[in-house]
Design a protein around this motif. Structure first.
Motif, PDB file in Angstrom:
ATOM      1  N   ASN A  70       0.826  -1.212   0.000  1.00 54.90           N
ATOM      2  CA  ASN A  70       0.000   0.000   0.000  1.00 54.90           C
ATOM      3  C   ASN A  70       0.853   1.253   0.000  1.00 54.90           C
ATOM      4  N   ILE A 117       0.622  -1.206  -5.968  1.00 55.16           N
ATOM      5  CA  ILE A 117      -0.106  -1.188  -4.689  1.00 55.16           C
ATOM      6  C   ILE A 117      -1.565  -1.590  -4.902  1.00 55.16           C
ATOM      7  N   GLU A 119      -3.790  -0.665  -2.225  1.00 51.34           N
ATOM      8  CA  GLU A 119      -4.558   0.177  -1.293  1.00 51.34           C
ATOM      9  C   GLU A 119      -3.894   1.543  -1.157  1.00 51.34           C
ATOM     10  N   HIS A 121      -3.970   4.489   1.671  1.00 54.83           N
ATOM     11  CA  HIS A 121      -4.411   4.890   3.014  1.00 54.83           C
ATOM     12  C   HIS A 121      -4.263   6.410   3.033  1.00 54.83           C
ATOM     13  N   THR A 366      -7.196  -5.051   1.595  1.00 59.14           N
ATOM     14  CA  THR A 366      -7.562  -4.247   2.765  1.00 59.14           C
ATOM     15  C   THR A 366      -8.483  -4.990   3.719  1.00 59.14           C
TER      16      THR A 366
END
Ligand code: SF4
Length: 394
Positions: A70, A117, A119, A121, A366
């Motif tokens: 991520n 990636i 995800e 955040h 996730t």
């Protein structure tokens, strides 16, 4: 592990009644958890956490430790709030405040996407011009241009702020964001729920009841979320236990928490260091083990390597954590407050850390679907009872 647990179950052991409860799946009380905090028997605390982790993991997954590929995006480091433990509230940091355009967020997102990636955040400070329209546009554009990326974004504190700016209810705000592309929410902003600690730290934002309400509403509208606890801000073990029990109660009601993440405060750029006790490494390991046995309805406990550092994060896996978090490209929040850990970690390095600690590395998405079980074989490591904790700061 069995031998360790047998040791902890010896009737003369001061924690044997609590160990009995853990083994039989009975819920721990606040008093039980406080007694665990009062114990310095790290080997037994770790064995209890490890037992609970394996029981929670399910058949065939007992040795799984997860990570995610991520990136972190922080669109602004300006914050309208003034929490004393946060470097974003520091005047120097404010003088360096930035606020990314939507285009800049997208440029960064594309950079992460090229590296594979799964995800993003995304969290940030409370900036008056980063309003609901801004985040809706960010989410819509990411979902249009990079539909395979999961957007885990906006803490309950940010949702609270956006809802006040837009004069919409929390639920309406969450629904608007979900329709724009929000997939799940991170667990930040919970700090410590106790009002006294919050008053001393000048935390005026989002009180505990509102933080919990927003997460409950997120669960109701179909968003999974995480939960955190910040230590090193003048809290006692009783405050930590109270915090976790309020989370456990909310999870009983709405059931959408995926993971609990114990965090520690970094003090650079704050003025609180002289009036609080910095958590020791032993305290941090206790937070992992005790959260694992107390939060019996939380599927996962995270050892956040960016804060713990790699060695302590590895050890935390033997205390009940089953997640090392992510590869994290360019984390800014903890590093703005003085963390000296690396800014990111490659996937193979993450897998090696997990395997060296004696666990099976598993890349996840996730919401904890298995993406890939690593081909690395877990190392054989001695059980906790046979390890020395001399290197752990008491
Ligand atoms: S902890 Fe959150 S709300 Fe408080 S100053 Fe920092 S970014 Fe703002």
């Amino acid at each position: 592990m069995t031998a360790l647990l047998e040791k902890s179950l010896i009737k003369s052991h001061p924690l044997s009644d609590i160990a009995d409860k853990v083994v039989s799946g009975k819920r721990l009380s606040a008093d039980d958890a406080i007694r665990l905090y009062q114990s310095d028997d790290l080997a037994t605390l770790g064995a209890l956490g490890e037992y609970a982790r394996r029981a929670k993991a399910g058949p065939g997954r007992e040795s799984y430790v997860y990570y995610i590929h991520n990136m972190h995006l922080n669109p602004t480091n300006f914050c309208a709030e003034t929490c004393r433990f946060c470097s974003y509230a520091n005047p120097d940091e404010r003088s360096r405040a930035y606020r990314w355009s939507v285009d800049k967020v997208l440029t960064e997102a594309h950079r992460g996407a090229k590296l594979g990636i799964s995800e993003i955040h995304m969290v940030g400070g409370l900036h008056p011009s980063c309003d609901l329209n801004y985040y809706e546009e960010v989410l819509r554009r990411v979902k249009t241009e990079l539909p395979h990326i999961h957007m885990k974004a906006l803490t309950a504190v940010e949702i609270d702020y956006l809802s006040r700016l837009s004069k919409l209810s929390f639920e309406e705000t969450l629904i608007r964001l979900k329709e724009a592309g929000l997939d799940s929410m991170p667990g930040g902003g919970a700090e410590i729920f106790d009002d006294g600690v919050r008053a001393r730290m000048k935390v005026k934002k989002t009180p505990a009841s509102v933080w919990l309400e927003i997460h409950g509403l997120a669960h109701k509208v179909g968003l999974k979320t995480n939960a955190t606890m910040l230590t090193g801000i003048g809290e006692s073990p009783e405050h930590k236990v109270d915090h976790m029990l309020r989370l456990r109660q909310q999870q009983d009601l709405t059931g959408g928490f995926m993971c609990f993440i114990p965090l520690k405060c970094y003090y650079e750029g704050t003025d609180i260091k002289d009036e609080v006790t910095e958590p020791s490494e032993s305290d941090l390991l206790k937070d992992v083990a005790i959260s694992r046995v107390l939060l019996d309805n939380f599927p996962h406990i995270k050892a956040y390597w960016i804060q713990l550092g790699q060695e302590l994060a590895q050890l935390a896996l033997s205390f009940g954590a089953d997640d090392l978090d992510g590869t994290i490209m360019e984390e800014k929040i903890t590093h703005a407050a003085g963390a000296k850990t690396p800014l990111q970690m490659a996937k193979d390095q993450m897998e090696r850390l997990i395997a060296e600690a004696g666990y099976q590395p598993v890349e996840r998405d996730t919401v904890y679907n298995v993406v890939r079980v690593s081909s690395l074989t877990p190392a054989v490591v001695p059980p906790l009872a046979e390890r020395s904790f001399a290197a752990v700061r008491p």
